[in-house]
Design an enzyme around this catalytic site. Structure first.
Site, mmCIF file in Angstrom:
data_model
loop_
_atom_site.group_PDB
_atom_site.id
_atom_site.type_symbol
_atom_site.label_atom_id
_atom_site.label_comp_id
_atom_site.label_asym_id
_atom_site.label_seq_id
_atom_site.Cartn_x
_atom_site.Cartn_y
_atom_site.Cartn_z
ATOM 1 N N HIS A 21 -4.469 6.829 0.396
ATOM 2 C CA HIS A 21 -3.720 5.570 0.405
ATOM 3 C C HIS A 21 -4.354 4.608 -0.569
ATOM 4 C CE1 HIS A 21 -6.807 4.078 3.249
ATOM 5 N NE2 HIS A 21 -6.396 2.872 2.955
ATOM 6 N N ASP A 44 -9.606 1.784 8.484
ATOM 7 C CA ASP A 44 -9.536 3.182 8.024
ATOM 8 C C ASP A 44 -10.508 4.061 8.809
ATOM 9 O OD1 ASP A 44 -7.701 2.520 6.030
ATOM 10 O OD2 ASP A 44 -9.281 2.157 4.547
ATOM 11 N N HIS A 94 -5.531 0.793 -1.909
ATOM 12 C CA HIS A 94 -5.923 -0.574 -1.592
ATOM 13 C C HIS A 94 -5.464 -1.400 -2.787
ATOM 14 C CE1 HIS A 94 -9.340 0.241 1.565
ATOM 15 N NE2 HIS A 94 -8.144 0.579 1.987
ATOM 16 N N GLU A 142 0.857 -1.178 0.000
ATOM 17 C CA GLU A 142 0.000 0.000 0.000
ATOM 18 C C GLU A 142 0.897 1.234 0.000
ATOM 19 O OE1 GLU A 142 -3.081 0.299 2.907
ATOM 20 O OE2 GLU A 142 -4.045 -1.559 2.283
#
Lengths: 93, 161
Positions: free
Chosen positions: B96, B109, B98, B40
């Site tokens: 970010h 999250d 996935h 990630e």
């Protein structure tokens, strides 16, 4: 020791809307205790139930993350700047 | 340049903010996420609080070095925060990737979302064409925000088409 503490947006409402406050202490732990005395709503955001630094905040003395120094025992000097930022983490699991 | 609406749609009467993302910032975010594979990738976005206007992103290291979780490098976060402030901006969100799942905030999250005023950008790399979405997260409430990719803003902070 008197130090300047820079607060993240999310904590400013607990400190009368201020982004910078002055706190007293000779270690990071004492500075956070002083902050918590002056702004009681902040305590649970800064320290965990066991009294250690809350896992969801990062605290810096000048440029250094106190987790890589002596944590709450990190010494501070007059004129140091303490910065508090949220720890930013997550993920798909 | 005509703004492209990537998600959600600019609904009439939409109650929240639209996230305006300059095209170069959009590209930089996608490139950083792809470069971070198989892990990630993450970074911060800076702009004008309360407006949805993004000025730039700060790509950061994922110190968790994991394909399933991320942690923004705390030192890079501090540097980004100072730089944004010097420019008259603030850090207003985080992005970010996935790597294998949909661009929707995970339970992690949501539970770790640090600031209800932030924008939370998710980039899914599950398909060859990356998908970028933005959300506000307040407590356990997750609300998707429309994302408009634009060319930038003029001096009055009016979006340039």
């Amino acid at each position: 020791m008197s130090v300047e503490v820079r607060l993240p947006t999310v904590l400013r409402s607990h400190a009368g809307g201020n982004s910078i406050v002055i706190a007293l202490g000779s270690t990071v732990g004492e500075v956070l205790e002083d902050l918590s005395r002056n702004y009681p709503d902040m305590k649970g955001r800064l320290l965990g139930e066991d009294g250690s630094l809350h896992r969801f905040v990062n605290v810096y003395v000048n440029d250094d993350d106190v987790r890589y120094l002596n944590q709450l025992d990190t010494r501070v000097a007059d004129g140091d700047t303490i910065s508090i930022l949220p720890a930013v983490a997550g993920g798909e699991s | 340049m005509v703004c492209a609406v990537f998600s959600g749609g600019l609904r009439c009467g939409y109650p929240g903010l639209v996230l305006y993302l300059p095209a170069d910032v959009h590209q930089e975010i996608l490139a950083h996420c792809i470069a971070g594979l198989p892990d990630e990738a993450c970074g911060l976005i800076a702009g004008h609080p309360g407006t949805g206007l993004v000025e730039r992103c700060y790509t950061t290291r994922n110190i968790a070095a994991s394909a399933r979780v991320y942690t923004v490098d705390p030192r890079e976060h501090l540097a980004a925060d100072r730089d944004a402030e010097a420019c008259g901006w603030e850090i207003i969100g985080v992005f970010h990737s996935h790597t294998h799942t949909a661009p929707y905030p995970s339970a992690t999250d949501v539970s770790q979302a640090p600031d209800p005023s932030w924008h939370y950008l998710l980039i899914s790399l599950a398909n060859p064409d990356p998908a970028l979405r933005s959300y506000s997260i307040s407590g356990s409430e997750v609300v998707e925000e429309p994302v408009a990719v634009c060319s930038g803003y003029n001096s009055n902070l009016t979006r340039q088409e």
